[in-house]
Design a protein around this motif. Structure first.
Motif, PDB file in Angstrom:
ATOM      1  N   PHE A  73     -15.502   0.483  -5.277  1.00  0.00           N
ATOM      2  CA  PHE A  73     -14.254   0.849  -5.958  1.00  0.00           C
ATOM      3  C   PHE A  73     -14.049   2.362  -5.994  1.00  0.00           C
ATOM      4  N   ASP A  74     -15.115   3.128  -6.290  1.00  0.00           N
ATOM      5  CA  ASP A  74     -14.984   4.589  -6.350  1.00  0.00           C
ATOM      6  C   ASP A  74     -14.558   5.162  -5.002  1.00  0.00           C
ATOM      7  N   ARG A  75     -15.141   4.628  -3.938  1.00  0.00           N
ATOM      8  CA  ARG A  75     -14.773   5.070  -2.594  1.00  0.00           C
ATOM      9  C   ARG A  75     -13.308   4.744  -2.309  1.00  0.00           C
ATOM     10  N   ALA A  76     -12.884   3.542  -2.683  1.00  0.00           N
ATOM     11  CA  ALA A  76     -11.489   3.134  -2.475  1.00  0.00           C
ATOM     12  C   ALA A  76     -10.539   4.048  -3.239  1.00  0.00           C
ATOM     13  N   TYR A  77     -10.909   4.404  -4.453  1.00  0.00           N
ATOM     14  CA  TYR A  77     -10.087   5.309  -5.261  1.00  0.00           C
ATOM     15  C   TYR A  77      -9.925   6.654  -4.550  1.00  0.00           C
ATOM     16  N   ARG A  78     -11.016   7.187  -4.030  1.00  0.00           N
ATOM     17  CA  ARG A  78     -10.957   8.479  -3.341  1.00  0.00           C
ATOM     18  C   ARG A  78     -10.088   8.406  -2.079  1.00  0.00           C
ATOM     19  N   VAL A  79     -10.215   7.311  -1.330  1.00  0.00           N
ATOM     20  CA  VAL A  79      -9.402   7.140  -0.123  1.00  0.00           C
ATOM     21  C   VAL A  79      -7.922   7.041  -0.500  1.00  0.00           C
ATOM     22  N   LEU A  80      -7.612   6.224  -1.489  1.00  0.00           N
ATOM     23  CA  LEU A  80      -6.220   6.057  -1.917  1.00  0.00           C
ATOM     24  C   LEU A  80      -5.636   7.376  -2.405  1.00  0.00           C
ATOM     25  N   ARG A  81      -6.382   8.075  -3.217  1.00  0.00           N
ATOM     26  CA  ARG A  81      -5.903   9.359  -3.734  1.00  0.00           C
ATOM     27  C   ARG A  81      -5.667  10.355  -2.600  1.00  0.00           C
ATOM     28  N   ALA A  82      -6.580  10.401  -1.647  1.00  0.00           N
ATOM     29  CA  ALA A  82      -6.437  11.323  -0.517  1.00  0.00           C
ATOM     30  C   ALA A  82      -5.210  10.989   0.326  1.00  0.00           C
ATOM     31  N   LYS A  83      -4.890   9.711   0.438  1.00  0.00           N
ATOM     32  CA  LYS A  83      -3.727   9.308   1.242  1.00  0.00           C
ATOM     33  C   LYS A  83      -2.410   9.486   0.486  1.00  0.00           C
ATOM     34  N   PRO A 135      13.841   0.051  -6.750  1.00  0.00           N
ATOM     35  CA  PRO A 135      12.853   1.087  -7.079  1.00  0.00           C
ATOM     36  C   PRO A 135      13.049   2.331  -6.216  1.00  0.00           C
ATOM     37  N   HIS A 136      12.741   3.483  -6.786  1.00  0.00           N
ATOM     38  CA  HIS A 136      12.823   4.732  -6.034  1.00  0.00           C
ATOM     39  C   HIS A 136      11.682   4.837  -5.023  1.00  0.00           C
ATOM     40  N   ILE A 137      10.523   4.317  -5.409  1.00  0.00           N
ATOM     41  CA  ILE A 137       9.342   4.357  -4.556  1.00  0.00           C
ATOM     42  C   ILE A 137       8.769   2.955  -4.459  1.00  0.00           C
ATOM     43  N   MET A 138       8.466   2.527  -3.241  1.00  0.00           N
ATOM     44  CA  MET A 138       7.833   1.215  -3.030  1.00  0.00           C
ATOM     45  C   MET A 138       6.546   1.440  -2.250  1.00  0.00           C
ATOM     46  N   LEU A 139       5.432   1.066  -2.859  1.00  0.00           N
ATOM     47  CA  LEU A 139       4.120   1.224  -2.243  1.00  0.00           C
ATOM     48  C   LEU A 139       3.542  -0.121  -1.874  1.00  0.00           C
ATOM     49  N   LEU A 140       2.937  -0.179  -0.719  1.00  0.00           N
ATOM     50  CA  LEU A 140       2.184  -1.359  -0.307  1.00  0.00           C
ATOM     51  C   LEU A 140       0.798  -0.863   0.090  1.00  0.00           C
ATOM     52  N   VAL A 141      -0.184  -1.165  -0.755  1.00  0.00           N
ATOM     53  CA  VAL A 141      -1.559  -0.738  -0.522  1.00  0.00           C
ATOM     54  C   VAL A 141      -2.328  -1.938   0.013  1.00  0.00           C
ATOM     55  N   THR A 142      -2.959  -1.767   1.172  1.00  0.00           N
ATOM     56  CA  THR A 142      -3.657  -2.877   1.818  1.00  0.00           C
ATOM     57  C   THR A 142      -5.043  -2.457   2.287  1.00  0.00           C
ATOM     58  N   SER A 143      -5.894  -3.457   2.450  1.00  0.00           N
ATOM     59  CA  SER A 143      -7.185  -3.184   3.087  1.00  0.00           C
ATOM     60  C   SER A 143      -6.943  -2.927   4.572  1.00  0.00           C
ATOM     61  N   SER A 144      -6.090  -3.729   5.192  1.00  0.00           N
ATOM     62  CA  SER A 144      -5.628  -3.491   6.569  1.00  0.00           C
ATOM     63  C   SER A 144      -4.313  -4.242   6.766  1.00  0.00           C
ATOM     64  N   VAL A 160       3.367   2.588   3.221  1.00  0.00           N
ATOM     65  CA  VAL A 160       2.200   1.742   3.476  1.00  0.00           C
ATOM     66  C   VAL A 160       0.949   2.603   3.451  1.00  0.00           C
ATOM     67  N   VAL A 161       0.000   2.211   2.615  1.00  0.00           N
ATOM     68  CA  VAL A 161      -1.283   2.902   2.536  1.00  0.00           C
ATOM     69  C   VAL A 161      -2.364   1.894   2.893  1.00  0.00           C
ATOM     70  N   GLU A 162      -3.045   2.167   3.997  1.00  0.00           N
ATOM     71  CA  GLU A 162      -4.109   1.277   4.460  1.00  0.00           C
ATOM     72  C   GLU A 162      -5.453   1.899   4.074  1.00  0.00           C
ATOM     73  N   ILE A 163      -6.192   1.199   3.214  1.00  0.00           N
ATOM     74  CA  ILE A 163      -7.484   1.697   2.736  1.00  0.00           C
ATOM     75  C   ILE A 163      -8.531   1.631   3.850  1.00  0.00           C
ATOM     76  N   GLY A 164      -8.535   0.551   4.615  1.00  0.00           N
ATOM     77  CA  GLY A 164      -9.465   0.417   5.718  1.00  0.00           C
ATOM     78  C   GLY A 164     -10.634  -0.513   5.447  1.00  0.00           C
ATOM     79  N   PHE A 165     -10.712  -1.029   4.226  1.00  0.00           N
ATOM     80  CA  PHE A 165     -11.785  -1.964   3.869  1.00  0.00           C
ATOM     81  C   PHE A 165     -11.374  -2.739   2.622  1.00  0.00           C
ATOM     82  N   LYS A 166     -11.999  -3.889   2.424  1.00  0.00           N
ATOM     83  CA  LYS A 166     -11.746  -4.700   1.234  1.00  0.00           C
ATOM     84  C   LYS A 166     -12.454  -4.050   0.050  1.00  0.00           C
ATOM     85  N   VAL A 167     -11.745  -3.888  -1.037  1.00  0.00           N
ATOM     86  CA  VAL A 167     -12.287  -3.218  -2.213  1.00  0.00           C
ATOM     87  C   VAL A 167     -13.075  -4.215  -3.066  1.00  0.00           C
TER      88      VAL A 167
END
Length: 89
Positions: A72-82, A35-44, A60-67
């Motif tokens: 879910f809306d908050r998690a979406y905003r955090v993920l998008r911002a990161k 893959p050209h891009i590999m993402l790993l999205v985690t709560s921590s 690696v994108v760490e959300i900071g909390f369990k979704v």
């Protein structure tokens, strides 16, 4: 031209360990293409696990909390911002 993205989301109550990251690296290695891009999205994620993931080429994108359904809306905003700064380069 195609761009291949591998994304894995680990919505754990605990930090993602190096063993989980090693499994993800193994999954990518088993793909018929790299893959050209590999993402790993985690709560921590543990420090050592983050290092291994980064060395293997994961973003690696760490959300900071369990979704949950409730946040879910908050998690979406955090993920998008990161992710926005990464993909706007």
């Amino acid at each position: 031209m195609s761009i291949y993205v591998y994304a894995s989301c680990k919505n754990y109550s605990r930090s993602v360990s190096r063993d989980v990251v090693i499994q993800e690296v193994g999954r990518v290695l088993m793909l018929p293409f790299r893959p050209h891009i590999m993402l790993l999205v985690t709560s921590s994620i543990d420090k050592n696990a983050r290092i291994i993931a980064s060395r293997a080429g994961f973003i690696v994108v760490e959300i900071g909390f369990k979704v949950t359904r409730e946040n879910f809306d908050r998690a979406y905003r955090v993920l998008r911002a990161k992710l926005n700064p990464i993909f706007r380069k």
